[in-house]
Design a protein around this motif. Structure first.
Motif, PDB file in Angstrom:
ATOM      1  N   GLU A 190       0.848  -1.273  -0.013  1.00 30.31           N
ATOM      2  CA  GLU A 190      -0.040  -0.106  -0.023  1.00 30.31           C
ATOM      3  C   GLU A 190       0.774   1.318   0.093  1.00 30.31           C
ATOM      4  OE1 GLU A 190      -4.216  -1.436   1.837  1.00 30.31           O
ATOM      5  OE2 GLU A 190      -2.373  -0.799   3.606  1.00 30.31           O
ATOM      6  N   ILE A 191       2.274   1.194  -0.171  1.00 27.62           N
ATOM      7  CA  ILE A 191       2.991   2.320  -0.183  1.00 27.62           C
ATOM      8  C   ILE A 191       3.882   2.346  -1.272  1.00 27.62           C
ATOM      9  CG2 ILE A 191       4.809   3.882   0.955  1.00 27.62           C
ATOM     10  CD1 ILE A 191       3.699   2.677   3.627  1.00 27.62           C
ATOM     11  N   THR A 192       3.962   3.123  -2.052  1.00 27.44           N
ATOM     12  CA  THR A 192       4.956   3.220  -3.259  1.00 27.44           C
ATOM     13  C   THR A 192       5.956   4.248  -3.464  1.00 27.44           C
ATOM     14  OG1 THR A 192       3.801   1.581  -4.825  1.00 27.44           O
ATOM     15  CG2 THR A 192       5.599   2.751  -5.923  1.00 27.44           C
ATOM     16  N   ILE A 193       7.221   4.328  -3.513  1.00 26.81           N
ATOM     17  CA  ILE A 193       8.120   5.497  -3.430  1.00 26.81           C
ATOM     18  C   ILE A 193       8.399   5.835  -4.849  1.00 26.81           C
ATOM     19  CG2 ILE A 193      10.177   6.016  -2.750  1.00 26.81           C
ATOM     20  CD1 ILE A 193       8.745   5.009  -0.240  1.00 26.81           C
ATOM     21  N   THR A 194       8.155   7.238  -5.031  1.00 27.35           N
ATOM     22  CA  THR A 194       8.231   7.594  -6.466  1.00 27.35           C
ATOM     23  C   THR A 194       9.402   8.892  -6.635  1.00 27.35           C
ATOM     24  OG1 THR A 194       6.602   9.362  -5.578  1.00 27.35           O
ATOM     25  CG2 THR A 194       5.888   7.372  -6.788  1.00 27.35           C
ATOM     26  N   PRO A 195       9.705   8.915  -7.737  1.00 22.96           N
ATOM     27  CA  PRO A 195      10.804  10.030  -7.858  1.00 22.96           C
ATOM     28  C   PRO A 195       9.737  11.658  -7.968  1.00 22.96           C
ATOM     29  CG  PRO A 195      10.231   9.211 -10.140  1.00 22.96           C
ATOM     30  CD  PRO A 195       9.502   8.275  -9.053  1.00 22.96           C
ATOM     31  N   GLY A 196       9.724  11.846  -6.558  1.00 25.37           N
ATOM     32  CA  GLY A 196       8.953  13.054  -6.376  1.00 25.37           C
ATOM     33  C   GLY A 196       7.271  12.922  -6.553  1.00 25.37           C
ATOM     34  N   ALA A 197       6.585  13.694  -6.066  1.00 24.84           N
ATOM     35  CA  ALA A 197       5.262  13.995  -5.907  1.00 24.84           C
ATOM     36  C   ALA A 197       4.571  14.019  -7.372  1.00 24.84           C
ATOM     37  CB  ALA A 197       4.640  14.756  -4.935  1.00 24.84           C
ATOM     38  N   THR A 198       5.283  14.587  -8.103  1.00 26.16           N
ATOM     39  CA  THR A 198       4.633  14.940  -9.632  1.00 26.16           C
ATOM     40  C   THR A 198       4.639  13.452 -10.428  1.00 26.16           C
ATOM     41  OG1 THR A 198       5.652  17.103  -9.632  1.00 26.16           O
ATOM     42  CG2 THR A 198       4.797  16.128 -11.724  1.00 26.16           C
ATOM     43  N   GLU A 199       5.570  12.779 -10.294  1.00 21.73           N
ATOM     44  CA  GLU A 199       5.269  11.165 -10.688  1.00 21.73           C
ATOM     45  C   GLU A 199       4.293  10.718  -9.948  1.00 21.73           C
ATOM     46  OE1 GLU A 199       6.130   7.143 -11.766  1.00 21.73           O
ATOM     47  OE2 GLU A 199       6.231   7.957  -9.703  1.00 21.73           O
ATOM     48  N   ALA A 200       4.212  10.686  -8.750  1.00 18.54           N
ATOM     49  CA  ALA A 200       3.249  10.093  -7.957  1.00 18.54           C
ATOM     50  C   ALA A 200       1.799  10.435  -8.658  1.00 18.54           C
ATOM     51  CB  ALA A 200       3.271  10.340  -6.726  1.00 18.54           C
ATOM     52  N   ILE A 201       1.562  11.464  -8.886  1.00 21.67           N
ATOM     53  CA  ILE A 201       0.322  12.165  -9.278  1.00 21.67           C
ATOM     54  C   ILE A 201       0.019  11.635 -10.642  1.00 21.67           C
ATOM     55  CG2 ILE A 201      -0.734  14.221 -10.218  1.00 21.67           C
ATOM     56  CD1 ILE A 201       0.443  15.479  -7.616  1.00 21.67           C
ATOM     57  N   PHE A 202       1.224  11.667 -11.464  1.00 21.60           N
ATOM     58  CA  PHE A 202       0.857  11.199 -13.011  1.00 21.60           C
ATOM     59  C   PHE A 202       0.733   9.700 -13.071  1.00 21.60           C
ATOM     60  CE2 PHE A 202       2.135  10.039 -17.020  1.00 21.60           C
ATOM     61  CZ  PHE A 202       1.763  11.028 -18.034  1.00 21.60           C
ATOM     62  N   ALA A 203       1.332   8.885 -12.305  1.00 20.88           N
ATOM     63  CA  ALA A 203       1.068   7.532 -12.017  1.00 20.88           C
ATOM     64  C   ALA A 203      -0.176   7.226 -11.770  1.00 20.88           C
ATOM     65  CB  ALA A 203       2.105   6.889 -11.481  1.00 20.88           C
ATOM     66  N   ALA A 204      -0.863   7.779 -10.629  1.00 23.55           N
ATOM     67  CA  ALA A 204      -2.275   7.525 -10.147  1.00 23.55           C
ATOM     68  C   ALA A 204      -3.028   8.041 -11.193  1.00 23.55           C
ATOM     69  CB  ALA A 204      -2.235   8.627  -8.889  1.00 23.55           C
ATOM     70  N   ILE A 205      -3.046   9.074 -12.208  1.00 26.08           N
ATOM     71  CA  ILE A 205      -3.982   9.386 -13.113  1.00 26.08           C
ATOM     72  C   ILE A 205      -3.844   8.472 -14.020  1.00 26.08           C
ATOM     73  CG2 ILE A 205      -4.328  11.237 -14.877  1.00 26.08           C
ATOM     74  CD1 ILE A 205      -3.537  13.269 -12.678  1.00 26.08           C
ATOM     75  N   ALA A 206      -2.667   7.980 -14.739  1.00 31.33           N
ATOM     76  CA  ALA A 206      -2.486   7.088 -15.570  1.00 31.33           C
ATOM     77  C   ALA A 206      -2.937   5.764 -15.442  1.00 31.33           C
ATOM     78  CB  ALA A 206      -0.936   6.807 -15.964  1.00 31.33           C
ATOM     79  N   ALA A 207      -3.017   5.454 -14.101  1.00 34.52           N
ATOM     80  CA  ALA A 207      -3.561   3.956 -13.628  1.00 34.52           C
ATOM     81  C   ALA A 207      -4.999   3.985 -13.981  1.00 34.52           C
ATOM     82  CB  ALA A 207      -3.374   3.553 -12.171  1.00 34.52           C
ATOM     83  N   PHE A 208      -5.756   5.290 -13.798  1.00 35.17           N
ATOM     84  CA  PHE A 208      -7.285   5.081 -13.532  1.00 35.17           C
ATOM     85  C   PHE A 208      -7.977   5.876 -14.575  1.00 35.17           C
ATOM     86  CE2 PHE A 208      -5.714   4.033  -9.399  1.00 35.17           C
ATOM     87  CZ  PHE A 208      -6.167   2.900  -9.374  1.00 35.17           C
ATOM     88  N   VAL A 209      -7.360   7.066 -15.081  1.00 40.65           N
ATOM     89  CA  VAL A 209      -8.021   8.069 -16.124  1.00 40.65           C
ATOM     90  C   VAL A 209      -7.792   7.798 -17.475  1.00 40.65           C
ATOM     91  CG1 VAL A 209      -8.281  10.237 -16.797  1.00 40.65           C
ATOM     92  CG2 VAL A 209      -8.041   9.622 -14.245  1.00 40.65           C
ATOM     93  N   GLY A 210      -8.803   7.269 -18.249  1.00 40.20           N
ATOM     94  CA  GLY A 210      -8.523   6.992 -19.767  1.00 40.20           C
ATOM     95  C   GLY A 210      -9.394   8.013 -20.493  1.00 40.20           C
ATOM     96  N   PRO A 211      -9.481   7.678 -21.955  1.00 44.52           N
ATOM     97  CA  PRO A 211     -10.127   8.610 -22.891  1.00 44.52           C
ATOM     98  C   PRO A 211     -11.544   8.891 -22.505  1.00 44.52           C
ATOM     99  CG  PRO A 211      -8.749   6.951 -24.082  1.00 44.52           C
ATOM    100  CD  PRO A 211      -8.642   6.481 -22.656  1.00 44.52           C
ATOM    101  N   GLY A 212     -11.869  10.095 -22.297  1.00 48.14           N
ATOM    102  CA  GLY A 212     -13.145  10.571 -21.935  1.00 48.14           C
ATOM    103  C   GLY A 212     -13.615  10.693 -20.338  1.00 48.14           C
ATOM    104  N   ASP A 213     -12.596  10.125 -19.672  1.00 49.43           N
ATOM    105  CA  ASP A 213     -12.991  10.311 -18.162  1.00 49.43           C
ATOM    106  C   ASP A 213     -12.914  11.668 -17.804  1.00 49.43           C
ATOM    107  OD1 ASP A 213     -13.470   7.526 -17.991  1.00 49.43           O
ATOM    108  OD2 ASP A 213     -11.610   6.865 -17.459  1.00 49.43           O
ATOM    109  N   GLU A 214     -13.775  12.118 -16.828  1.00 52.14           N
ATOM    110  CA  GLU A 214     -13.559  13.501 -16.397  1.00 52.14           C
ATOM    111  C   GLU A 214     -13.071  13.214 -14.807  1.00 52.14           C
ATOM    112  OE1 GLU A 214     -17.664  14.821 -16.350  1.00 52.14           O
ATOM    113  OE2 GLU A 214     -17.900  14.769 -18.617  1.00 52.14           O
ATOM    114  N   VAL A 215     -12.344  14.368 -14.799  1.00 52.30           N
ATOM    115  CA  VAL A 215     -11.604  14.544 -13.298  1.00 52.30           C
ATOM    116  C   VAL A 215     -11.775  15.911 -12.850  1.00 52.30           C
ATOM    117  CG1 VAL A 215      -9.318  14.750 -12.084  1.00 52.30           C
ATOM    118  CG2 VAL A 215      -9.813  12.883 -13.976  1.00 52.30           C
ATOM    119  N   ILE A 216     -12.347  16.206 -11.846  1.00 48.86           N
ATOM    120  CA  ILE A 216     -12.808  17.443 -11.178  1.00 48.86           C
ATOM    121  C   ILE A 216     -11.542  17.900 -10.471  1.00 48.86           C
ATOM    122  CG2 ILE A 216     -13.996  18.551  -9.513  1.00 48.86           C
ATOM    123  CD1 ILE A 216     -16.583  16.839 -10.216  1.00 48.86           C
TER     124      ILE A 216
END
Length: 381
Positions: A89-115
């Protein structure tokens, strides 16, 4: 050669790079980009060096070194009364920016809306768009920079996949309340939403407040990805080490993305951080440390025509210049840098629609002599 279309045609050089470059060119005091100008603790520097000399210079495990994940789990339990499995349940990342990108890449696909809520940190929107998602920008209510939950309810659709929050907030310095987190928890459950919570300034919270992490709320934690940063915590932004915390099923997907974006993070720094965090005061003392800097900055601004906006966390202070000028904040930031030799960030750049409330963001993660010199100039404007 034919023109290759850009996937981010409206994105240029980051405002932080622009203002730092301008500050350097014009010999200005740089209160724009969010990095300390004081030395980090020599103890951790020696720890990194020691681990390098001991031969820990090859790839770390993809999720992060076990020692670092274990101490993070311990600190989360002690801080938020929330138990996480350091293995899953914990993953170390090269900065928070990559953590945010990886989290979005994992769950957000074409047409998905993010508020997301403007003013928003500048990496959020491009990360959503690069993964095919649709950013839904809602504005925080000025001048309190609070969330209007009635508006949020009207913007949730069957395509809404995720809501992004940031507390303590960059650039505003505001924090979310217990009531806000409870409301978010209810909405997330009602609409089966994921929450991506940027909490990189978790330790920089002032005036006796308690940081309201998504990890404090069990039903919210069960559908949240919480992102943190050692760079912000230990004054070492150049090391680019952060981490993401999420339930095992969510983390399983995040790691799929993470392993093909960065794979792993600097090994000796991870081991040094794990040992350094064995002394709790090294992170527990940070709120008082940065509150003193905030208070020093505000005290030395007394008598200025700039008006401060309440800062409850982070190491950023917003100042209104409405009593000085009515020019756009980008022009004011440029004039302040070139003419008066103090660099700040115009807040309109954090809005999709470039809302301009005549605010500038100043970083007070600086030595007192730096802040004093800057304030001496600002008081004369």
């Amino acid at each position: 050669m034919s023109t290759i279309p850009s996937r981010l045609p409206d994105v240029g050089t980051s405002i932080f790079s622009v203002m730092s470059k301008m500050a350097l060119e014009h010999g200005a005091i740089n209160l724009s980009q969010g990095f300390p100008d004081f030395a980090i603790d020599e103890t951790i520097v020696h720890l990194v060096h020691r681990y390098m000399l001991e031969g820990h210079n090859q790839y770390a495990p993809m999720p992060g070194t076990p020692a670092l994940r274990q101490i993070i789990a311990q600190v989360i339990r002690e801080t938020y009364d929330h138990t996480v499995d350091p293995e899953t349940e914990i993953t170390i990342t090269p900065g928070a920016t990559e953590a945010i990108f990886a989290a979005i890449a994992a769950f957000v696909g074409p047409g998905d809306e993010v508020i997301l809520f403007d003013p928003a940190y500048d990496s959020y929107d491009p990360a959503i768009r690069l993964n095919g998602g649709i950013p839904v920008h809602l504005s925080l209510q000025y001048p309190t920079f609070t969330i209007d939950w009635d508006i949020v309810r009207t913007r949730i659709t069957p395509r809404t996949r995720m809501i992004m929050i940031n507390t303590p907030h960059n650039p505003c310095g505001v924090t979310l309340s217990k009531e806000a987190l409870r409301t978010l928890e209810t909405l997330a459950e009602q609409h089966n939403l994921l929450i991506l919570s940027d909490e990189v300034y978790e330790r920089l919270i002032f005036d006796g407040q308690q940081h309201q992490s998504v990890l404090r709320y069990p039903a919210l934690a069960a559908r949240s990805l919480a992102v943190f940063s050692f760079g912000k915590t230990f004054h070492a932004t150049g090391w680019k080490v952060g981490y993401v915390v999420a339930p095992t099923p969510l983390m399983h997907e995040v790691r799929k993305a993470h392993q093909f974006i960065a794979f792993s993070v600097n090994t000796p720094v991870q081991l040094a951080l794990a040992e350094y965090m064995q002394v709790p005061d090294r992170y527990l003392s940070l709120a008082a440390f940065y509150q003193q800097k905030r208070d020093f900055f505000l005290e030395h601004l007394r008598g200025s025509s700039f008006e401060p906006v309440a800062c409850k966390g982070s190491y950023f202070q917003l100042l209104s210049y409405k009593n000085i000028s009515h020019q756009p904040d980008t022009a004011m930031a440029e004039e302040l840098t070139k003419k008066f030799k103090v660099a700040a960030i115009p807040v309109s750049v954090f809005y999709q629609d470039r809302t301009d409330n005549h605010l500038l963001r100043f970083c007070f993660a600086k030595k007192e002599e730096t802040l004093s010199k800057a304030c001496e100039i600002l008081r004369k404007i």
